[in-house]
Design a protein around this motif. Structure first.
Motif, PDB file in Angstrom:
ATOM      1  N   TYR A 125       0.843  -1.191   0.000  1.00 16.74           N
ATOM      2  CA  TYR A 125       0.000   0.000   0.000  1.00 16.74           C
ATOM      3  C   TYR A 125       0.876   1.237   0.000  1.00 16.74           C
ATOM      4  CZ  TYR A 125      -4.620   1.981   0.524  1.00 16.74           C
ATOM      5  OH  TYR A 125      -5.799   2.623   0.295  1.00 16.74           O
ATOM      6  N   ARG A 126       0.616   2.171  -0.909  1.00 16.53           N
ATOM      7  CA  ARG A 126       1.445   3.362  -1.064  1.00 16.53           C
ATOM      8  C   ARG A 126       0.710   4.605  -0.576  1.00 16.53           C
ATOM      9  NH1 ARG A 126       5.325   0.608  -0.796  1.00 16.53           N
ATOM     10  NH2 ARG A 126       6.002  -0.625  -2.537  1.00 16.53           N
ATOM     11  N   LYS A 127       1.494   5.511  -0.040  1.00 15.93           N
ATOM     12  CA  LYS A 127       0.959   6.768   0.481  1.00 15.93           C
ATOM     13  C   LYS A 127       0.479   7.657  -0.668  1.00 15.93           C
ATOM     14  CE  LYS A 127       2.249  10.561   3.480  1.00 15.93           C
ATOM     15  NZ  LYS A 127       3.311  11.151   4.277  1.00 15.93           N
ATOM     16  N   SER A 128      -0.634   8.342  -0.438  1.00 17.01           N
ATOM     17  CA  SER A 128      -1.132   9.300  -1.424  1.00 17.01           C
ATOM     18  C   SER A 128      -1.084  10.684  -0.787  1.00 17.01           C
ATOM     19  CB  SER A 128      -2.552   8.945  -1.854  1.00 17.01           C
ATOM     20  OG  SER A 128      -3.408   8.995  -0.749  1.00 17.01           O
ATOM     21  N   ALA A 129      -0.997  11.690  -1.616  1.00 17.38           N
ATOM     22  CA  ALA A 129      -0.851  13.063  -1.128  1.00 17.38           C
ATOM     23  C   ALA A 129      -2.200  13.775  -1.107  1.00 17.38           C
ATOM     24  CB  ALA A 129       0.123  13.828  -2.019  1.00 17.38           C
ATOM     25  N   GLY A 130      -2.326  14.708  -0.180  1.00 20.92           N
ATOM     26  CA  GLY A 130      -3.519  15.540  -0.116  1.00 20.92           C
ATOM     27  C   GLY A 130      -4.664  14.884   0.620  1.00 20.92           C
ATOM     28  N   PRO A 131      -5.630  15.710   1.018  1.00 21.49           N
ATOM     29  CA  PRO A 131      -6.801  15.176   1.726  1.00 21.49           C
ATOM     30  C   PRO A 131      -7.745  14.472   0.747  1.00 21.49           C
ATOM     31  CG  PRO A 131      -6.983  17.555   1.478  1.00 21.49           C
ATOM     32  CD  PRO A 131      -5.648  17.167   0.929  1.00 21.49           C
ATOM     33  N   SER A 132      -7.853  13.170   0.912  1.00 20.05           N
ATOM     34  CA  SER A 132      -8.733  12.390   0.043  1.00 20.05           C
ATOM     35  C   SER A 132      -9.076  11.082   0.745  1.00 20.05           C
ATOM     36  CB  SER A 132      -8.049  12.111  -1.307  1.00 20.05           C
ATOM     37  OG  SER A 132      -6.927  11.276  -1.111  1.00 20.05           O
ATOM     38  N   GLN A 133      -9.946  10.317   0.117  1.00 21.97           N
ATOM     39  CA  GLN A 133     -10.277   9.002   0.662  1.00 21.97           C
ATOM     40  C   GLN A 133      -9.077   8.074   0.616  1.00 21.97           C
ATOM     41  OE1 GLN A 133     -13.748   7.660  -1.493  1.00 21.97           O
ATOM     42  NE2 GLN A 133     -14.996   7.923   0.350  1.00 21.97           N
ATOM     43  N   ALA A 134      -8.226   8.256  -0.394  1.00 26.47           N
ATOM     44  CA  ALA A 134      -7.035   7.414  -0.499  1.00 26.47           C
ATOM     45  C   ALA A 134      -6.086   7.671   0.670  1.00 26.47           C
ATOM     46  CB  ALA A 134      -6.325   7.672  -1.825  1.00 26.47           C
ATOM     47  N   THR A 135      -5.971   8.941   1.085  1.00 28.05           N
ATOM     48  CA  THR A 135      -5.115   9.264   2.225  1.00 28.05           C
ATOM     49  C   THR A 135      -5.688   8.655   3.504  1.00 28.05           C
ATOM     50  OG1 THR A 135      -4.448  11.331   1.170  1.00 28.05           O
ATOM     51  CG2 THR A 135      -4.076  11.151   3.528  1.00 28.05           C
ATOM     52  N   LEU A 136      -6.987   8.757   3.675  1.00 28.02           N
ATOM     53  CA  LEU A 136      -7.638   8.175   4.839  1.00 28.02           C
ATOM     54  C   LEU A 136      -7.479   6.657   4.851  1.00 28.02           C
ATOM     55  CD1 LEU A 136      -9.315   8.729   7.357  1.00 28.02           C
ATOM     56  CD2 LEU A 136     -11.353   8.543   5.946  1.00 28.02           C
ATOM     57  N   ALA A 137      -7.619   6.032   3.691  1.00 24.52           N
ATOM     58  CA  ALA A 137      -7.435   4.578   3.590  1.00 24.52           C
ATOM     59  C   ALA A 137      -5.994   4.205   3.926  1.00 24.52           C
ATOM     60  CB  ALA A 137      -7.803   4.096   2.196  1.00 24.52           C
ATOM     61  N   TYR A 138      -5.038   5.009   3.460  1.00 29.67           N
ATOM     62  CA  TYR A 138      -3.632   4.752   3.761  1.00 29.67           C
ATOM     63  C   TYR A 138      -3.380   4.832   5.271  1.00 29.67           C
ATOM     64  CZ  TYR A 138       1.316   5.623   4.409  1.00 29.67           C
ATOM     65  OH  TYR A 138       2.607   5.581   4.864  1.00 29.67           O
ATOM     66  N   LEU A 139      -3.915   5.873   5.909  1.00 32.87           N
ATOM     67  CA  LEU A 139      -3.717   6.033   7.358  1.00 32.87           C
ATOM     68  C   LEU A 139      -4.348   4.876   8.136  1.00 32.87           C
ATOM     69  CD1 LEU A 139      -4.304   9.868   7.716  1.00 32.87           C
ATOM     70  CD2 LEU A 139      -2.126   8.642   7.814  1.00 32.87           C
ATOM     71  N   GLU A 140      -5.508   4.436   7.723  1.00 30.09           N
ATOM     72  CA  GLU A 140      -6.156   3.295   8.385  1.00 30.09           C
ATOM     73  C   GLU A 140      -5.336   2.021   8.189  1.00 30.09           C
ATOM     74  OE1 GLU A 140      -8.930   1.342  10.694  1.00 30.09           O
ATOM     75  OE2 GLU A 140      -8.791   3.493  10.331  1.00 30.09           O
ATOM     76  N   THR A 141      -4.815   1.830   7.006  1.00 30.40           N
ATOM     77  CA  THR A 141      -3.993   0.653   6.723  1.00 30.40           C
ATOM     78  C   THR A 141      -2.716   0.665   7.553  1.00 30.40           C
ATOM     79  OG1 THR A 141      -4.861   0.537   4.479  1.00 30.40           O
ATOM     80  CG2 THR A 141      -2.817  -0.635   4.907  1.00 30.40           C
ATOM     81  N   VAL A 142      -2.071   1.819   7.652  1.00 26.15           N
ATOM     82  CA  VAL A 142      -0.857   1.935   8.463  1.00 26.15           C
ATOM     83  C   VAL A 142      -1.174   1.629   9.926  1.00 26.15           C
ATOM     84  CG1 VAL A 142       0.833   3.590   9.355  1.00 26.15           C
ATOM     85  CG2 VAL A 142       0.368   3.497   6.924  1.00 26.15           C
ATOM     86  N   GLY A 143      -2.302   2.120  10.405  1.00 32.10           N
ATOM     87  CA  GLY A 143      -2.702   1.838  11.783  1.00 32.10           C
ATOM     88  C   GLY A 143      -2.919   0.354  12.031  1.00 32.10           C
ATOM     89  N   LEU A 144      -3.600  -0.319  11.109  1.00 29.57           N
ATOM     90  CA  LEU A 144      -3.824  -1.764  11.252  1.00 29.57           C
ATOM     91  C   LEU A 144      -2.514  -2.545  11.182  1.00 29.57           C
ATOM     92  CD1 LEU A 144      -7.062  -2.214   9.131  1.00 29.57           C
ATOM     93  CD2 LEU A 144      -6.813  -2.601  11.573  1.00 29.57           C
ATOM     94  N   CYS A 145      -1.626  -2.137  10.283  1.00 24.76           N
ATOM     95  CA  CYS A 145      -0.330  -2.820  10.180  1.00 24.76           C
ATOM     96  C   CYS A 145       0.477  -2.647  11.464  1.00 24.76           C
ATOM     97  CB  CYS A 145       0.459  -2.275   8.990  1.00 24.76           C
ATOM     98  SG  CYS A 145      -0.287  -2.662   7.402  1.00 24.76           S
ATOM     99  N   ASN A 146       0.459  -1.450  12.015  1.00 22.85           N
ATOM    100  CA  ASN A 146       1.176  -1.211  13.270  1.00 22.85           C
ATOM    101  C   ASN A 146       0.553  -1.983  14.427  1.00 22.85           C
ATOM    102  OD1 ASN A 146       3.053   0.434  12.044  1.00 22.85           O
ATOM    103  ND2 ASN A 146       1.942   2.317  12.500  1.00 22.85           N
ATOM    104  N   ASP A 147      -0.777  -2.148  14.414  1.00 20.06           N
ATOM    105  CA  ASP A 147      -1.434  -2.959  15.444  1.00 20.06           C
ATOM    106  C   ASP A 147      -0.976  -4.417  15.364  1.00 20.06           C
ATOM    107  OD1 ASP A 147      -2.817  -0.833  16.488  1.00 20.06           O
ATOM    108  OD2 ASP A 147      -4.689  -1.273  15.437  1.00 20.06           O
ATOM    109  N   TRP A 148      -0.860  -4.953  14.158  1.00 17.47           N
ATOM    110  CA  TRP A 148      -0.380  -6.323  13.994  1.00 17.47           C
ATOM    111  C   TRP A 148       1.041  -6.465  14.532  1.00 17.47           C
ATOM    112  CZ3 TRP A 148      -2.315 -10.971  12.957  1.00 17.47           C
ATOM    113  CH2 TRP A 148      -3.584 -11.049  12.385  1.00 17.47           C
ATOM    114  N   LYS A 149       1.890  -5.490  14.205  1.00 12.30           N
ATOM    115  CA  LYS A 149       3.279  -5.558  14.666  1.00 12.30           C
ATOM    116  C   LYS A 149       3.367  -5.403  16.182  1.00 12.30           C
ATOM    117  CE  LYS A 149       4.958  -3.975  10.237  1.00 12.30           C
ATOM    118  NZ  LYS A 149       5.432  -2.833   9.447  1.00 12.30           N
ATOM    119  N   ALA A 150       2.538  -4.546  16.756  1.00 15.72           N
ATOM    120  CA  ALA A 150       2.520  -4.389  18.214  1.00 15.72           C
ATOM    121  C   ALA A 150       2.026  -5.671  18.888  1.00 15.72           C
ATOM    122  CB  ALA A 150       1.632  -3.206  18.597  1.00 15.72           C
ATOM    123  N   ALA A 151       0.989  -6.287  18.314  1.00 12.88           N
ATOM    124  CA  ALA A 151       0.477  -7.544  18.877  1.00 12.88           C
ATOM    125  C   ALA A 151       1.555  -8.617  18.841  1.00 12.88           C
ATOM    126  CB  ALA A 151      -0.765  -7.993  18.110  1.00 12.88           C
TER     127      ALA A 151
END
Length: 178
Positions: A125-151
């Motif tokens: 998953y690649r980061k997108s620039a600017g306020p958009s749904q793609a940016t929000l999706a990227y941030l949610e994906t990064v959060g889920l990935c970090n949760d997996w790594k923390a677990a």
């Protein structure tokens, strides 16, 4: 007629637990258990929101986190009453060790397994620039990935600390602890 006097001597063995190490162990395992419980409950919520099936690992780790917190509560009560026995600790920590190790193995397979693993999708998953749904999706994906790594990280810590407690309880039982 002679009277018989029976004298009963009750002797309780006292176990000397190293207070600082026991407190550190309780804090770390409680934090790891509560975090595992929260992360996997969040994963179940995400699965329910996206109407996906729930893998067996999520409810399993919620149950393991809950059992760990219950065991820690029992230990705290026994510590408060000064009745903490090494046998109880060894048995409980061994059971939890096996449960945590099972969760660690399955989490590592899900996270770093063959193609289609969580880490594979996280790195694609690649980061997108600017306020958009793609940016929000990227941030949610990064959060889920970090949760997996923390677990995964906390499962390693919890498993090692449970092994450490088995050794410590065995040493306390032998009055071998320095």
């Amino acid at each position: 007629m002679a009277t018989e006097v029976v004298r009963v001597v009750e002797r309780r063995r006292k176990y000397h637990w190293p207070e600082a190490q026991l407190n550190i162990w309780l804090i770390v395992v409680a934090a790891a258990s509560a975090t595992e419980l929260g992360i996997f409950a969040y994963f179940m919520e995400v699965q329910a929101t996206t109407r996906q099936g729930v893998p067996w690992l999520f409810p399993y780790m919620i149950a393991v986190g809950s059992l760990s917190l219950l065991f820690l509560t029992v230990l705290m009560v026994l510590i408060n009453q000064r009745q903490l026995l090494p046998g109880i600790v060894v048995l409980g920590t061994f059971i939890l060790f096996v449960l945590w190790l099972t969760g660690l193995i399955e989490t590592s397979i899900e996270l770093y397994g063959p193609q289609g693993s969580v880490n594979y999708y996280c790195s694609r998953y690649r980061k997108s620039a600017g306020p958009s749904q793609a940016t929000l999706a990227y941030l949610e994906t990064v959060g889920l990935c970090n949760d997996w790594k923390a677990a995964f990280s906390l499962l390693i810590v919890g498993t090692v600390f449970l092994l450490w407690m088995m050794v410590m309880a065995w040493q306390v039982n032998r009055d071998d602890y320095e």
